[in-house]
Each structure stands twice: as C-alpha cells, then as structure tokens.
Design a protein around this motif. Sequence first.
Motif, PDB file in Angstrom:
ATOM      1  N   MET A  18      11.360   2.995  -7.815  1.00 12.73           N
ATOM      2  CA  MET A  18      10.161   2.718  -7.783  1.00 12.73           C
ATOM      3  C   MET A  18       9.422   3.536  -8.794  1.00 12.73           C
ATOM      4  O   MET A  18       9.597   4.726  -8.906  1.00 12.73           O
ATOM      5  CB  MET A  18       9.500   2.960  -6.298  1.00 12.73           C
ATOM      6  N   SER A  20       4.954   4.244  -9.599  1.00 14.26           N
ATOM      7  CA  SER A  20       3.606   3.929  -9.157  1.00 14.26           C
ATOM      8  C   SER A  20       2.602   3.801 -10.617  1.00 14.26           C
ATOM      9  O   SER A  20       2.825   4.468 -11.473  1.00 14.26           O
ATOM     10  CB  SER A  20       2.918   4.918  -8.266  1.00 14.26           C
ATOM     11  N   GLN A  27      -3.693   2.245  -6.760  1.00 13.99           N
ATOM     12  CA  GLN A  27      -2.525   2.556  -7.129  1.00 13.99           C
ATOM     13  C   GLN A  27      -1.402   1.342  -6.589  1.00 13.99           C
ATOM     14  O   GLN A  27      -1.338   1.092  -5.583  1.00 13.99           O
ATOM     15  CB  GLN A  27      -1.759   3.919  -6.662  1.00 13.99           C
ATOM     16  N   VAL A  28      -0.461   0.758  -7.654  1.00 12.54           N
ATOM     17  CA  VAL A  28       0.285  -0.149  -7.374  1.00 12.54           C
ATOM     18  C   VAL A  28       1.864   0.537  -7.461  1.00 12.54           C
ATOM     19  O   VAL A  28       1.972   0.944  -8.559  1.00 12.54           O
ATOM     20  CB  VAL A  28       0.183  -1.622  -8.195  1.00 12.54           C
ATOM     21  N   ALA A  29       2.820   0.256  -6.522  1.00 13.19           N
ATOM     22  CA  ALA A  29       4.090   0.606  -6.627  1.00 13.19           C
ATOM     23  C   ALA A  29       4.968  -0.442  -7.014  1.00 13.19           C
ATOM     24  O   ALA A  29       5.024  -1.614  -6.298  1.00 13.19           O
ATOM     25  CB  ALA A  29       4.616   1.400  -5.354  1.00 13.19           C
ATOM     26  N   ASP A  41       1.038  -2.155  -2.714  1.00  9.18           N
ATOM     27  CA  ASP A  41       0.117  -1.175  -2.487  1.00  9.18           C
ATOM     28  C   ASP A  41       0.920  -0.017  -2.368  1.00  9.18           C
ATOM     29  O   ASP A  41       1.684   0.203  -1.729  1.00  9.18           O
ATOM     30  CB  ASP A  41      -0.894  -1.201  -1.464  1.00  9.18           C
ATOM     31  N   ASP A  42       0.581   1.043  -3.247  1.00 10.53           N
ATOM     32  CA  ASP A  42       1.378   2.345  -3.290  1.00 10.53           C
ATOM     33  C   ASP A  42       1.033   3.297  -2.138  1.00 10.53           C
ATOM     34  O   ASP A  42       1.793   4.056  -1.837  1.00 10.53           O
ATOM     35  CB  ASP A  42       1.171   3.224  -4.553  1.00 10.53           C
ATOM     36  N   SER A  50       2.118   8.273  -1.151  1.00  7.08           N
ATOM     37  CA  SER A  50       2.422   7.408  -2.080  1.00  7.08           C
ATOM     38  C   SER A  50       3.948   6.852  -1.823  1.00  7.08           C
ATOM     39  O   SER A  50       4.856   7.802  -1.540  1.00  7.08           O
ATOM     40  CB  SER A  50       2.738   8.185  -3.469  1.00  7.08           C
ATOM     41  N   ALA A  52       5.807   5.254  -3.667  1.00  4.87           N
ATOM     42  CA  ALA A  52       6.753   4.952  -4.878  1.00  4.87           C
ATOM     43  C   ALA A  52       7.391   6.423  -4.693  1.00  4.87           C
ATOM     44  O   ALA A  52       8.497   6.537  -5.506  1.00  4.87           O
ATOM     45  CB  ALA A  52       5.968   5.096  -6.231  1.00  4.87           C
ATOM     46  N   GLU A  53       6.953   7.459  -4.276  1.00  5.72           N
ATOM     47  CA  GLU A  53       7.823   8.686  -4.110  1.00  5.72           C
ATOM     48  C   GLU A  53       8.617   8.824  -3.006  1.00  5.72           C
ATOM     49  O   GLU A  53       9.434   9.895  -2.567  1.00  5.72           O
ATOM     50  CB  GLU A  53       6.611  10.047  -3.671  1.00  5.72           C
ATOM     51  N   CYS A  63       8.548   5.794   3.512  1.00  3.16           N
ATOM     52  CA  CYS A  63       7.240   6.621   3.081  1.00  3.16           C
ATOM     53  C   CYS A  63       8.003   8.397   3.266  1.00  3.16           C
ATOM     54  O   CYS A  63       8.384   8.661   4.367  1.00  3.16           O
ATOM     55  CB  CYS A  63       5.999   6.722   4.106  1.00  3.16           C
TER      56      CYS A  63
END
Length: 105
Positions: A18, A20, A27-29, A41-42, A50, A52-53, A63
């Motif tokens: 993933m 971001s 911010q979009v993932a 949505d990130d 986030s 994406a992280e 998450c």
Amino acid sequence: MAEWVKVGSAGDVAEGEMMSFGVGQRQVAVANVEGDLHAIDDLCSHQQCSLAEGDLDGTIVECPCHGSQFDVTTGEAVQGPATEPVDVFQVQEEDGELRVLMTGE
C-alpha cells in the motif's frame, strides 16, 4: 463533479503493498491486491492513523495504531475498535499514470 486525478506513475504500488498519496486536501491509500488496485481514505476512522502504514493481508489492512481492520475493496471496518467505514475511490492505471477518481468536496 468527479475527475480523475494523477497521483503517481503506473507500477508505483507493488503487489501486496500500500502507498499513500496526497490528493487535494485528502490522503488516499492505494493497495495492490494480486495485481488489482483499490483506493481508500488513508485515515483510519478510529484515530486517523495512516492505513497505508499498516499491514495488508489479502484485501484486509490492519491499522498500525490500534489494530482496526478494513476491507480495501469496500472500506468496511471488519474489526474494531473502529466501527465506521472509510471512503472508497475508483483507481486506474492508464497511459503510464496512476489515477484516482475524486468527487468535488
């Protein structure tokens, strides 16, 4: 009004990963699940960490802050503490570009 917004280059998001991207104020993932791209949505709907992280396992992202899990294909919260879904966006690779369909906000 919706418009396709370039967020990166085709191939930026490796399979099983993933990333971001900043799109306007959001911010979009973007997730790559076995070659299929999905955009959400990130920010986690629980504490705005986030996504994406986090860890991506199939279509589920966890998450990194509190372990909430979301389905990247639907945005649905499948495990808490988050109970609210995250927004989902259409995503495509075309003409060497990675694009996300954004609606006017």
